[in-house]
Design an enzyme around this catalytic site. Structure first.
Site, PDB file in Angstrom:
ATOM      1  N   THR A 151       9.285  -1.886   4.281  1.00  0.00           N
ATOM      2  CA  THR A 151       9.405  -1.993   5.732  1.00  0.00           C
ATOM      3  C   THR A 151      10.866  -2.004   6.106  1.00  0.00           C
ATOM      4  OG1 THR A 151       7.392  -3.237   5.936  1.00  0.00           O
ATOM      5  CG2 THR A 151       9.030  -3.605   7.643  1.00  0.00           C
ATOM      6  N   ARG A 179      -6.054  -4.654   9.952  1.00  0.00           N
ATOM      7  CA  ARG A 179      -5.095  -5.686   9.530  1.00  0.00           C
ATOM      8  C   ARG A 179      -3.710  -5.435  10.148  1.00  0.00           C
ATOM      9  NH1 ARG A 179       0.123  -5.910   6.961  1.00  0.00           N
ATOM     10  NH2 ARG A 179       0.294  -7.877   5.880  1.00  0.00           N
ATOM     11  N   VAL A 180      -3.105  -6.498  10.638  1.00  0.00           N
ATOM     12  CA  VAL A 180      -1.740  -6.436  11.151  1.00  0.00           C
ATOM     13  C   VAL A 180      -0.939  -7.532  10.464  1.00  0.00           C
ATOM     14  CG1 VAL A 180      -0.301  -6.784  13.201  1.00  0.00           C
ATOM     15  CG2 VAL A 180      -2.435  -5.493  13.389  1.00  0.00           C
ATOM     16  N   GLY A 181       0.268  -7.218  10.057  1.00  0.00           N
ATOM     17  CA  GLY A 181       1.118  -8.202   9.390  1.00  0.00           C
ATOM     18  C   GLY A 181       2.126  -8.813  10.332  1.00  0.00           C
ATOM     19  N   ASP A 182       3.282  -9.135   9.799  1.00  0.00           N
ATOM     20  CA  ASP A 182       4.329  -9.794  10.584  1.00  0.00           C
ATOM     21  C   ASP A 182       5.200  -8.822  11.378  1.00  0.00           C
ATOM     22  OD1 ASP A 182       5.272  -8.708   8.134  1.00  0.00           O
ATOM     23  OD2 ASP A 182       7.110  -9.882   8.314  1.00  0.00           O
ATOM     24  N   GLY A 205       3.387  -9.958   4.872  1.00  0.00           N
ATOM     25  CA  GLY A 205       3.504 -10.414   6.253  1.00  0.00           C
ATOM     26  C   GLY A 205       2.755 -11.687   6.576  1.00  0.00           C
TER      27      GLY A 205
HETATM   28  C1  SD4 Z   1       3.473  -6.249   6.407  1.00  0.00           C
HETATM   29  N1  SD4 Z   1       5.765  -6.949   6.173  1.00  0.00           N
HETATM   30  O1  SD4 Z   1       2.751  -5.475   7.009  1.00  0.00           O
HETATM   31  C2  SD4 Z   1       4.875  -5.825   6.105  1.00  0.00           C
HETATM   32  C3  SD4 Z   1       4.845  -5.175   4.772  1.00  0.00           C
HETATM   33  C4  SD4 Z   1       6.133  -4.769   4.232  1.00  0.00           C
HETATM   34  O2  SD4 Z   1       7.194  -3.095   3.175  1.00  0.00           O
HETATM   35  O3  SD4 Z   1       7.154  -5.396   4.363  1.00  0.00           O
HETATM   36  N2  SD4 Z   1       6.097  -3.632   3.615  1.00  0.00           N
HETATM   37  O4  SD4 Z   1       3.094  -7.349   6.015  1.00  0.00           O
END
Ligand code: SD4
Length: 290
Positions: A151, A179-182, A205
């Protein structure tokens, strides 16, 4: 007052920081710098965790998350958006053209078309092939450091001394649908306070969301910690909540109003790029575990 512009980003994304620096050097805003900087990675088909060419979810759909924040604490985000190659620019449009902060899924995609973005197939042949291969076993596991964590989070200070940040990702490879992360969550994957500084995150995340990582780091800097100390405390908070678990990576980076920077991670292998008058530097980050 002489202000020294600088751009930093997670991992070693040379081309992205070079682009941001090009904007800053010409006197462009930190907001333009971070947007144009991360767009380089969104467009890069070889980067399998951001934008076009990103890994799909476990059903084979590429869903993108991004957010952006400016010097006035304006922010915009898109979550789980398909078919649009530059989610960061859509996030900026959400910030500038709507009364909202977040648009998700079909609503975000519809808004993007209304704003003139083109429909793009984001699933490359390579990503599709890898996904079909993965499907044979369907093992969802976090892979430390390797491509699953690329990311891009970027922070910049412009010649006026104003700070902005951007974060964009295709999320964890083969994640559950929806799904959604940070990364698109203001305060978790990214936070900027123009009085203090900014922070952004990469890695698993869910763990960053649980501790509101980027907001925490900015608040620690407000209380007097350096960017480095604040990132270290951010990682420590996560490790306190994970006494029995070390099988995941997190990397934080931060910048303060003076242009000082820091980065810290759980496992060795993380670094961040900076570009300023002092040059284009890869800064290997110290880690909680050795
Ligand atoms: C997530 N932080 O969706 C992101 C993943 C990530 O490189 O950093 N990927 O959780």
């Amino acid at each position: 007052k002489i202000v020294k512009p600088i751009a930093i980003c997670t991992w070693n994304f040379m081309n992205a920081t070079a682009k941001a620096w090009e904007v800053l050097e010409k006197g462009g805003s930190s907001l333009d710098a971070v947007e144009q900087g991360v767009m380089v990675e969104e467009a890069d088909l070889n980067n399998e965790t951001v934008g076009n060419g990103g890994r799909p979810d476990r059903d084979g759909r590429v869903t993108l998350d991004a957010c952006i924040m400016d010097k006035d604490a304006n922010c915009g985000a898109v979550l789980c958006m398909e078919n649009i190659a530059h989610p960061i620019s859509v996030a900026r449009k959400v910030m500038e053209e709507t009364p909202h902060v977040m648009l998700v899924g079909k609503g975000a995609e519809q808004f993007a078309y209304e704003q003139g973005f083109q429909k793009t197939n984001l699933l490359t042949e390579k990503a599709k092939k890898d996904w079909l291969e993965w499907k044979k076993n369907s093992q969802y596991e976090t892979i430390i450091n390797i491509e699953n964590h690329d990311t891009i989070g970027m922070l910049a200070i412009d010649k006026n001394g104003d700070i902005a940040g951007a974060c964009t990702t295709s999320g964890m490879g083969y994640k559950m649908a929806g799904r959604v992360g940070d990364s698109p969550i203001i305060g978790a994957g990214l936070f900027v306070d123009n009085e203090v500084g900014g922070a952004t995150a990469t890695g698993v995340g869910e763990e960053v969301v649980r501790t509101v990582g980027s907001f925490l780091i900015v608040e620690l800097m407000r209380q007097g910690k350096s960017p480095q100390e604040a990132c270290e405390e951010g990682v420590r908070r996560i490790m306190e909540k994970n006494k029995d678990r070390t099988d995941f990576q997190i990397g934080f980076i931060a910048i303060n109003k003076k242009g000082e920077t820091g980065g810290y991670c759980i496992h060795p292998g993380f670094s961040y790029r900076s570009y300023s008058e002092e040059g284009h530097i890869d800064n290997p980050s110290d880690s909680f575990l050795k």
